[in-house]
Write a protein that holds these residues in place. Structure first.
Motif: not given
Length: 489
Positions: A134-160
């Motif tokens: 746990v990272s205490y004292g931490t605010d999550a500010t936004r969530v996005a799709a991770a783009r261009d990660l190795p091994g992921t399908d470029p046409d799908a949103l597989e990792v956040l």
């Protein structure tokens, strides 16, 4: 007890992609962390679920402003973080009592309802094992799709990717650090990457429209913090607004803590209404009731929420009602009335003034109004669920909604999305009452729900492994070697 060990990436080249990142680390995500740990304890390291959490508070805390002396839970200790899912878990409330040498003493009380202070200590005892995740004292500010990660399908949103910053900062800052690699995550640094997001942010205090909280205008969520810092009284009067359990507890606490002060309880009802905790009504909180509610037609869902609202909303424990009524009567006998019940009334206006606040209380019967000069007005007006879409940015376009504009949620608590979004987004409690019923924001089914989410994560992981294997076979058949993915398989 021991927390699952931490997995790291294979170097600095690729980011660590976890199985899940949880936003918020209250009882809901704590129960999930335990379920994941118990799964990992039965599996090899290669099969373990890798999890991390971010929490804005500096340490684990559960409604600290309402940990009032003597206040008891409204839920049985058997509905702890684990028992309904795994009665043999080392994280049960009974195991906590045993480790602290209080099991026989608790049994001798002949009660199912520990004090809120003790149950909070039980939560903290469990949470200690997961501090490394746990990272205490931490605010999550936004969530996005991770783009261009190795091994992921470029046409799908597989990792956040979950962006974050130190809690309490005013600006979003800039993510300038490199990839999330081996070693601890640094708040405000690189985003956290995950195949699944679990939102367990809890509920937000709610006050009436037009009311702003301040030095003398409080919500019950901050009651203890405010009263402990109140060294002197100017007007020797408090006003408590609301007719539910928190309102009744606040009125009792202020009356007991400040014996020189008058406490005015203001609510629109004629009197406090008792909570329906009878055995048949309590079945609405059973795990099986979630299945029934989820499968019911929309009109039946609405009826069930209406029929059984008196098990949870704007109702008070019967013993506390009796205690307050006895206090009012005894003060009438003595001629010194400090606890005043201003029923069928409303607070029409509140204004901060020097040394306190002026509250205008208006009768709903004849419209007459009275001004009360108070040291504080305390709003016990409940909590609201934050909209999970506020964090999701462009991902909102991939989330499906129903005819009323609400998120569609699967039985496994996963937000239903377009096929393009393969990463999972799960909701823990808040925001799921319309699909999963009255237990959504309560403790009653935390244990079972955490197991359901853990099982769903495992299933989605298996599907991902099949998909990855299929893609690698296709790449090999085409004569291309698969790229390193940085994703544990």
């Amino acid at each position: 007890m021991s927390a699952p060990h931490t997995h790291t990436g294979s170097g600095d080249r690729f980011p660590v992609v976890r199985d899940l990142v949880g936003i918020g680390f209250g009882p809901a995500n704590l129960a999930l962390a335990i379920a994941v740990a118990e799964h990992n304890a039965r599996r090899s390291a290669d099969e373990a679920v890798l999890a991390a959490f971010v929490e804005r508070q500096e340490a684990f805390c559960w409604h600290p402003g309402m940990l009032l002396d003597g206040a008891t839970m409204q839920v049985s200790f058997l509905k702890d973080l684990v028992t309904l899912r795994n009665p043999a878990s080392p994280y049960s409330f009974l195991q906590y009592l045993q480790e602290h040498g209080r099991l026989p003493d608790f049994i001798n009380q002949k009660t199912f309802f520990p004090t809120r202070v003790e149950f909070h200590d039980y939560f903290r005892w469990c949470a200690e094992d997961f501090a490394a995740q746990v990272s205490y004292g931490t605010d999550a500010t936004r969530v996005a799709a991770a783009r261009d990660l190795p091994g992921t399908d470029p046409d799908a949103l597989e990792v956040l990717e979950v962006h974050h910053r130190p809690a309490g900062t005013d600006t979003a800052g800039t993510d300038t650090a490199g990839p999330d690699t081996a070693g601890p995550d640094t708040a405000g640094g690189a985003p956290l990457y995950a195949h699944n997001l679990v939102l367990g942010t809890g509920l937000l205090p709610r006050v009436p429209e037009g009311v702003s909280r301040g030095e003398h205008i409080w919500h019950t969520s901050e009651l203890l913090h405010r009263t402990r810092s109140l060294t002197s009284l100017t007007h020797r009067r408090f006003v408590v607004v609301g007719a539910g359990q928190s309102a009744a507890e606040a009125a009792e606490h202020l009356h007991r803590t400040f014996p020189e002060a008058e406490v005015c309880a203001v609510f629109a009802r004629y009197g406090y209404s008792p909570a329906d905790d009878s055995p048949f009504a309590n079945r609405i909180f059973d795990p099986a009731a979630v299945d029934d509610f989820y499968a019911a037609p929309e009109e039946v869902k609405d009826k069930l929420l209406g029929y059984h609202a008196n098990t949870n909303y704007s109702v008070v424990d019967g013993d506390l009602i009796t205690q307050l009524y006895r206090t009012v009567y005894q003060e009438k006998v003595s001629g010194t009335e400090r606890l005043r019940i201003l029923n069928t009334s409303e607070v029409a206006d509140v204004r901060e003034e020097a040394g306190g606040v002026r509250a205008t209380v208006r009768s709903l019967i004849d419209g007459t109004a009275a001004e009360l000069h108070c040291d504080a007005v305390v709003y016990a007006t409940g909590y609201g669920a934050p909209d999970p879409r506020d964090l999701l940015g462009d991902l909102v376009e991939e989330c499906l909604t129903d005819g009323r504009g609400r998120l569609r949620i699967g039985r496994d608590h996963r937000v239903l999305t377009t096929p393009r979004l393969r990463a999972g987004i799960y909701l823990q409690g808040a925001g799921t009452e319309h699909t999963h019923g009255l237990t959504s924001s309560l403790l009653s089914t935390l244990a079972v729900r955490s197991g359901e989410i853990c099982d769903s994560l495992l299933l989605s992981g298996a599907e991902r492994a099949v998909r990855t294997g299929r893609d690698r076979l296709a790449a090999a058949a085409a004569g291309a070697a698969p790229r390193p993915s940085g994703i544990r398989s």
